[in-house]
Each structure stands twice: as C-alpha cells, then as structure tokens.
Design a protein around this motif. Structure first.
Motif, PDB file in Angstrom:
ATOM      1  N   SER A 229      24.431  62.856  41.577  1.00 48.00           N
ATOM      2  CA  SER A 229      25.550  61.857  41.402  1.00 48.00           C
ATOM      3  C   SER A 229      26.356  61.493  42.648  1.00 48.00           C
ATOM      4  O   SER A 229      27.041  60.628  42.704  1.00 48.00           O
ATOM      5  CB  SER A 229      26.899  62.782  40.626  1.00 48.00           C
ATOM      6  N   ALA A 230      25.727  62.192  44.006  1.00 41.27           N
ATOM      7  CA  ALA A 230      26.068  61.448  45.093  1.00 41.27           C
ATOM      8  C   ALA A 230      25.778  60.214  45.510  1.00 41.27           C
ATOM      9  O   ALA A 230      26.390  59.406  46.218  1.00 41.27           O
ATOM     10  CB  ALA A 230      25.781  62.527  46.217  1.00 41.27           C
ATOM     11  N   TRP A 231      24.536  59.922  44.742  1.00 42.80           N
ATOM     12  CA  TRP A 231      24.010  58.620  44.959  1.00 42.80           C
ATOM     13  C   TRP A 231      24.828  57.444  44.211  1.00 42.80           C
ATOM     14  O   TRP A 231      24.544  56.089  44.545  1.00 42.80           O
ATOM     15  CB  TRP A 231      22.495  58.561  44.616  1.00 42.80           C
ATOM     16  N   ARG A 232      25.528  57.846  43.253  1.00 44.46           N
ATOM     17  CA  ARG A 232      26.192  56.792  42.402  1.00 44.46           C
ATOM     18  C   ARG A 232      27.304  55.881  43.224  1.00 44.46           C
ATOM     19  O   ARG A 232      27.814  56.653  44.043  1.00 44.46           O
ATOM     20  CB  ARG A 232      27.058  57.446  41.218  1.00 44.46           C
ATOM     21  N   ILE A 233      27.403  54.610  43.167  1.00 44.31           N
ATOM     22  CA  ILE A 233      28.116  53.743  43.830  1.00 44.31           C
ATOM     23  C   ILE A 233      28.700  52.728  42.945  1.00 44.31           C
ATOM     24  O   ILE A 233      27.931  52.142  42.062  1.00 44.31           O
ATOM     25  CB  ILE A 233      27.627  53.506  45.166  1.00 44.31           C
ATOM     26  N   GLY A 234      30.137  52.411  43.027  1.00 47.60           N
ATOM     27  CA  GLY A 234      30.433  51.203  42.175  1.00 47.60           C
ATOM     28  C   GLY A 234      31.137  50.211  42.912  1.00 47.60           C
ATOM     29  O   GLY A 234      30.809  50.304  44.443  1.00 47.60           O
TER      30      GLY A 234
END
Length: 383
Positions: free
Chosen positions: A251-256
């Motif tokens: 989940s650390a790779w998620r970016i918005g």
C-alpha cells in the motif's frame, strides 16, 4: 544607450548568469524541503518518494535530450557506465534516502543547516582529487578556506545554540500553535542524533556527487541533458530495487491527487531534472565548489518559509548562524572570483611564453639546419 554601455551591460548579464542560476535553485530546493516535510508527516514512505521523484524527472527531461542531443552521443564504455552507475547511487539512492530520513527525524530548517557542510566537504574532496587549486600563501585561497570554516561554524551555531525566540511581524499571532510545536519537538528529540548522522552521510554523498559529476562532464560536455536523463533513469532503477528490499508494504506505492503527488512531481521536475542540468552547466564554467557555495542560502529561505507554512519558531541562534553563513558564503565567492581572475591573467602569459619557446626552438632548428648545410657544402668542396 551607447555601444560601450550595451557591451558592459551584456558582459554583466553574462557573468551574472551562474549567480542567478544557483540562487534560483536554492529557492527550488527550499520549496522541495517544505513540501516534502509535509508529505513525510502524512506517512508517505521516503523510499517510494525517491522512486516516483526520479521516474518523473526521467520522463520530463528525456524528450528534451532526445530532440536536442540525439546526434553524436558519447559512447558508453564500461568506465563511463560505472561512473553513471555511481552517480545514480550517490544521488537518487544514498543522498536522498538518507536526507529524507534525516528530514523526517528533524525539521526542514535543521536539515538545511546540516547541509551547509556541503561546500566544506566538496572543497576537501576537490582538493584531494586535484580539482581545486590550493596555495595557502594566496589571499584568495585563504578566503576560500576561511569562508568554508566560517560557514560550517555558522551551521554549528544554529545546531547547538538556540537562544530566545525571535519575534517577527508575521509570527506574532502564532502563539496558539506553540503547544503543538513543543510536543512535536519533544517527540523528535528522541531521534535527533539519528537524524543528524543520516544528514551527515547524505551531505557527504551529495558532495561526492558534485565532484564525480564535474569529472564526467568532460565526456558529456555537449550532452548535459542526456547525462541528466541517464543519471535519473539509472537512479530510478536502483531506487526501485532498494524500495523492494526495504519497503514490504504494497500500500506504500499508492499515490493519489494529494500532497504526496505534489511532493513527487515538484521534487522530480525542480529538484532533480532542472537542478541536475543547471548545476551541470554552472560546474562546467565555475567548478563544483562554486556550485555548492550557494547551499547556505537554502537554509535561510527555508527558515523564513518554515515560519510561514509550518509555524516553525526562529531562534536567536539561527539568526546568528545565518549571519555567519552569509559572511562565509561571500568569502568563498570572493576567493573563487579572485582565483578565476588570476587564472585568466596567467593564461595569456603562459600562451605568450609558450609561443616564445616555440619561436626559439624553431630558430634553433633553423640555425642547426643552416650549419648542417654549410658543413655538407664544405665537405663536398674538399672532396
């Protein structure tokens, strides 16, 4: 306006370009520190931030390198590839990961203060690799050494001595946030030493990057956009490998569309692609020590911006340290200017002396040839 005035104005603008370029970069770095600190405080992984930062930097700078520098590209030998590999390792991986960790444990102002050791480290490395002239008898050399010592001393004053809070006209009404700042400070004091050590290693890696970049620029003198693209691309691959090893949370790779994306985009465009290219141009003309001499300005800019955005307090020790840093900065720049003037004056003299030696050698060879011809003629007559 006369022709002489136009010529002098054009000469002033040309000579001032390196100064304007490096000062502008310090504003860009200062903005990166503030935005990145906010992003890290929200929980973004610094390993992932480094990957996104250089992926964006590669995507931005690669088209320019392709359209403007695709002809006569330098051949990438094993030696060149190893230098590019080390540049990617020093900058995107070691320097920025350590710096982001140190920034997370401390504050933007303190991180910038520790980064002020950069000119001193770069100067020492440049002397060790014989990229800087060192003549203690010369006044300009004494100014560079003394300015470096004063700059580091100013940074240490900011680190060790705080003193009372300096009230500025835009911070008089921020007392409501003092309790929050105090609690944040008490929690960050636990990792203060760890953050300081990480920042020292980051600054050493940054100084090594400047020295190695100045060396490889001899090969990529006409392909600086390509050099920036290669360093960012190789650094991205290395950062991805490091992130897979160190960051086990997918989940650390998620970016918005939030501050994390802004931090990655701003850092990639301003602090990586543009800064690598601009500092490369400046280093080619003025050397690595000149390029790093402006780093103390970033700390002053961050201190002012931090008081606005992050409601950071400005202490008397910070003001005293900033004054010392500015004095040291101008001493280093004055020494570099005098050194350049001396080199410029010595070069025509050296050329004249070389031409004189060449003329003497030619005259000597002509005289020897005439004597040889006379000897041959005399021998033929005797025979």
């Amino acid at each position: 306006m006369s022709m002489e005035e136009l010529s002098s104005c054009e000469s002033f603008l040309t000579s001032s370009k390196p100064y304007f370029a490096m000062i502008s970069l310090q504003f860009g770095y200062a903005g990166m520190n503030i935005i990145t600190k906010i992003s890290l405080n929200t929980g973004m992984s610094h390993y992932v931030l480094v990957v996104y930062r250089h992926a964006i930097a590669t995507a931005v700078i690669a088209p320019f390198a392709f359209f403007f520098e695709r002809k006569a590209q330098p051949k990438i030998t094993i030696s060149i590839f190893m230098q590019l590999f080390i540049l990617g390792l020093l900058g995107p991986v070691i320097d920025q990961n350590f710096y982001y960790m140190g920034l997370k444990y401390t504050s933007p102002t303190f991180s910038c203060a520790m980064s002020n050791m950069l000119p001193a480290m770069t100067f020492v490395l440049a002397v060790l690799f014989r990229m800087e002239m060192l003549d203690v008898k010369k006044l300009w050399c004494q100014a560079k050494i003394g300015g470096t010592v004063v700059t580091v001393g100013g940074a240490m004053v900011m680190t060790i001595y705080k003193g009372p809070i300096v009230e500025l006209f835009w911070t008089k009404y921020m007392h409501l946030q003092d309790n929050e700042a105090t609690s944040s400070k008490s929690s960050s004091d636990k990792d203060f030493l760890k953050g300081s050590i990480l920042l020292i290693f980051a600054t050493l890696a940054w100084a090594s990057l400047f020295v190695l970049q100045a060396r490889i620029l001899k090969t990529y003198a006409k392909h600086q956009l390509s050099l920036t693209t290669l360093v960012c691309f190789i650094g991205t691959i290395q950062a991805v490998a490091v992130t897979f090893v160190m960051e086990h949370n997918p989940s650390a790779w998620r970016i918005g569309w939030d501050m994390n994306l802004l931090a990655a985009a701003y850092s990639g465009i301003v602090a990586s692609s543009i800064s690598y290219y601009v500092q490369g141009i400046v280093m080619k003309k003025r050397g690595p020590v000149f390029a790093t001499a402006f780093s103390p300005l970033m700390m002053i800019i961050v201190a002012v911006m931090g008081s606005f955005v992050l409601a950071e307090n400005i202490f008397l020790g910070g003001v005293i340290g900033a004054v010392l840093i500015v004095i040291g900065l101008y001493a280093v720049l004055w020494g570099k200017q005098k050194e350049n003037q001396e080199v410029t004056i010595c070069e025509p003299t050296k050329i004249d002396s070389n031409s004189k030696v060449t003329e003497d050698v030619e005259a000597s060879s002509i005289g020897t040839e005439m004597k040889s011809r006379k000897a041959i003629t005399l021998c033929s007559l005797l025979l």
